[in-house]
Design an enzyme around this catalytic site. Sequence first.
Site, short mmCIF file in Angstrom:
data_model
loop_
_atom_site.label_atom_id
_atom_site.label_comp_id
_atom_site.label_asym_id
_atom_site.label_seq_id
_atom_site.Cartn_x
_atom_site.Cartn_y
_atom_site.Cartn_z
N CYS A 193 0.82 -1.22 0.00
CA CYS A 193 0.00 0.00 0.00
C CYS A 193 0.85 1.27 0.00
O CYS A 193 0.34 2.36 -0.24
CB CYS A 193 -0.92 0.01 1.22
SG CYS A 193 -1.96 -1.44 1.29
N HIS B 129 -3.29 6.85 3.70
CA HIS B 129 -3.77 5.61 3.09
C HIS B 129 -5.16 5.29 3.65
O HIS B 129 -5.39 5.43 4.84
CB HIS B 129 -2.77 4.50 3.41
CG HIS B 129 -3.21 3.15 2.95
ND1 HIS B 129 -3.79 2.94 1.72
CD2 HIS B 129 -3.15 1.94 3.57
CE1 HIS B 129 -4.06 1.65 1.61
NE2 HIS B 129 -3.69 1.03 2.70
N ASN C 182 -10.33 -0.25 0.53
CA ASN C 182 -8.87 -0.18 0.47
C ASN C 182 -8.39 -0.61 -0.92
O ASN C 182 -8.45 -1.78 -1.26
CB ASN C 182 -8.29 -1.09 1.57
CG ASN C 182 -6.78 -1.04 1.64
OD1 ASN C 182 -6.12 -0.50 0.77
ND2 ASN C 182 -6.23 -1.64 2.68
O1 UT7 Z 1 -3.67 -1.70 3.55
C1 UT7 Z 1 -2.63 -2.30 4.25
C2 UT7 Z 1 -2.75 -2.03 5.65
N1 UT7 Z 1 -3.94 -2.65 6.19
C3 UT7 Z 1 -4.49 -2.13 7.26
O2 UT7 Z 1 -4.04 -1.12 7.71
C4 UT7 Z 1 -5.63 -2.86 7.93
C5 UT7 Z 1 -5.46 -2.79 9.42
N2 UT7 Z 1 -6.41 -3.54 10.21
C6 UT7 Z 1 -7.72 -3.22 10.29
O3 UT7 Z 1 -8.19 -2.33 9.62
C7 UT7 Z 1 -8.58 -3.97 11.28
O4 UT7 Z 1 -7.76 -4.70 12.14
C8 UT7 Z 1 -9.62 -4.91 10.60
C9 UT7 Z 1 -10.69 -4.10 9.92
C10 UT7 Z 1 -8.93 -5.82 9.61
C11 UT7 Z 1 -10.30 -5.77 11.66
O5 UT7 Z 1 -10.92 -4.95 12.64
P1 UT7 Z 1 -10.74 -5.25 14.19
O6 UT7 Z 1 -11.54 -4.28 14.91
O7 UT7 Z 1 -9.25 -5.28 14.44
O8 UT7 Z 1 -11.42 -6.65 14.32
P2 UT7 Z 1 -10.80 -8.03 14.84
O9 UT7 Z 1 -9.87 -8.56 13.82
O10 UT7 Z 1 -10.28 -7.82 16.22
O11 UT7 Z 1 -12.09 -8.92 14.90
C12 UT7 Z 1 -13.15 -8.65 15.80
C13 UT7 Z 1 -14.28 -9.62 15.53
C14 UT7 Z 1 -13.86 -11.07 15.41
O12 UT7 Z 1 -14.87 -11.88 16.01
P3 UT7 Z 1 -14.64 -12.49 17.48
O13 UT7 Z 1 -13.41 -13.34 17.36
O14 UT7 Z 1 -14.47 -11.32 18.37
O15 UT7 Z 1 -15.91 -13.26 17.67
C15 UT7 Z 1 -13.86 -11.30 13.93
O16 UT7 Z 1 -14.11 -12.66 13.60
O17 UT7 Z 1 -14.91 -9.28 14.28
C16 UT7 Z 1 -15.02 -10.44 13.49
N3 UT7 Z 1 -14.96 -10.09 12.09
C17 UT7 Z 1 -16.04 -9.85 11.34
N4 UT7 Z 1 -17.35 -9.86 11.61
C18 UT7 Z 1 -18.20 -9.57 10.61
C19 UT7 Z 1 -13.85 -9.92 11.32
N5 UT7 Z 1 -14.20 -9.59 10.07
C20 UT7 Z 1 -15.56 -9.53 10.05
C21 UT7 Z 1 -16.49 -9.22 9.05
N6 UT7 Z 1 -17.80 -9.25 9.39
N7 UT7 Z 1 -16.13 -8.89 7.80
#
Ligand code: UT7
Length: 329
Positions: free
Chosen positions: A114, A256, A286
């Site tokens: 990115c 970004h 993204n």
């Molecule tokens: O472009 C390159 C750089 N990339 C980035 O900068 C991305 C950086 N990371 C992020 O933007 C975030 O970490 C994410 C958007 C990828 C994830 O958000 P988060 O708040 O960190 O969520 P998490 O990974 O801690 O997941 C929380 C919960 C999980 O469920 P449990 O284990 O708490 O039951 C996930 O399974 O959200 C769940 N989850 C979803 N639920 C519904 C993850 N993806 C989804 C989804 N829909 N699409």
Amino acid sequence: MKYKAKISSFGHYVPKKVVNNFDLEKIVDTSDEWIRTRTGMFERRYAAKGENTSDLAYNAAMNAIEKSSVKYKDIELIIVATISGDHSYPSTSCLVQKKLGLKGIPAFDVSAGCTGFIYGINIAKQFIENGTYKHILVVGVELLSRFLNWEDRNTCVLFGDGAGSAIVSRNERGDISEFIDGDLEADGSQDDILVQPAGGSAMPASEETVKNHLHTVHMDGNKVFKLAVKSMQSSCETLIKRNNIRITDIDWLISHQANMRIIEALGKKLKIDSDHVIVNIEKYANTSAATIPIAISEAIETGKIKRGDMLLLVSFGAGLTWGSALIRY
Ligand code: UT7
């Protein structure tokens, strides 16, 4: 430094097909509410069948050329930043060169995830400053919809397709526009938190790799999130300090577009008013190397960004890589 650089114009292109969060609810176990509140995304674009990365890049390139006084025959180098090119080789930049009819001029790709566009314009800046070239086309382009695992809701909802471009030129005497400074950084020790595991020499394609979705984006979102905020903040502060400016001198922060919460956290840490931050993540999600030039090109079109405005661009991505650019547009 023999000469100064500037950005003559920005351009962009996004494919026609719009896919919103409700459409994704039908494909994968997710919800509009989760995507919107956790990322700020609502829609994204997907390329049509037969439309490839070099096509998106070509359209964005033409858009920047049309918006500038630079004639396309004056372009002397093409740099394309992408991690989702048409092929492993030849480079996507060579395909763009063919489509533009610019046979003979050098063309190469940059792989910095990115951060690719930021790497690309900073490389172009060097060629301008040492006098080698006068006009360089830089494109940030991704077609990540073809590299997603539709069984992994953690990643598949986050990405979209698109391309953004810039013409980096020599700053002629009297020009208000100037590419003031840039910062590039990387940390290869964190290679496993954002990776496409298969398809390279480390893990060649096999039935097994295809079955296990190893040719798609794999990301530890939480780790990436924390490092993204920290690294982008420090890169911006490096440029602010080195150029002896205040945050209030920045008209627009263009970071970004990976997550609305990352953009907000960065803005807070830098103490920049949210009115001075460009955001379009709700429309395109993204698009990796393309997010920054798309956001700038659109903001110029809508009259938000004007000639003479001070822009701070910053990104973070696979590698890990991060970097920034300070530009008086
Ligand atoms: O472009 C390159 C750089 N990339 C980035 O900068 C991305 C950086 N990371 C992020 O933007 C975030 O970490 C994410 C958007 C990828 C994830 O958000 P988060 O708040 O960190 O969520 P998490 O990974 O801690 O997941 C929380 C919960 C999980 O469920 P449990 O284990 O708490 O039951 C996930 O399974 O959200 C769940 N989850 C979803 N639920 C519904 C993850 N993806 C989804 C989804 N829909 N699409």
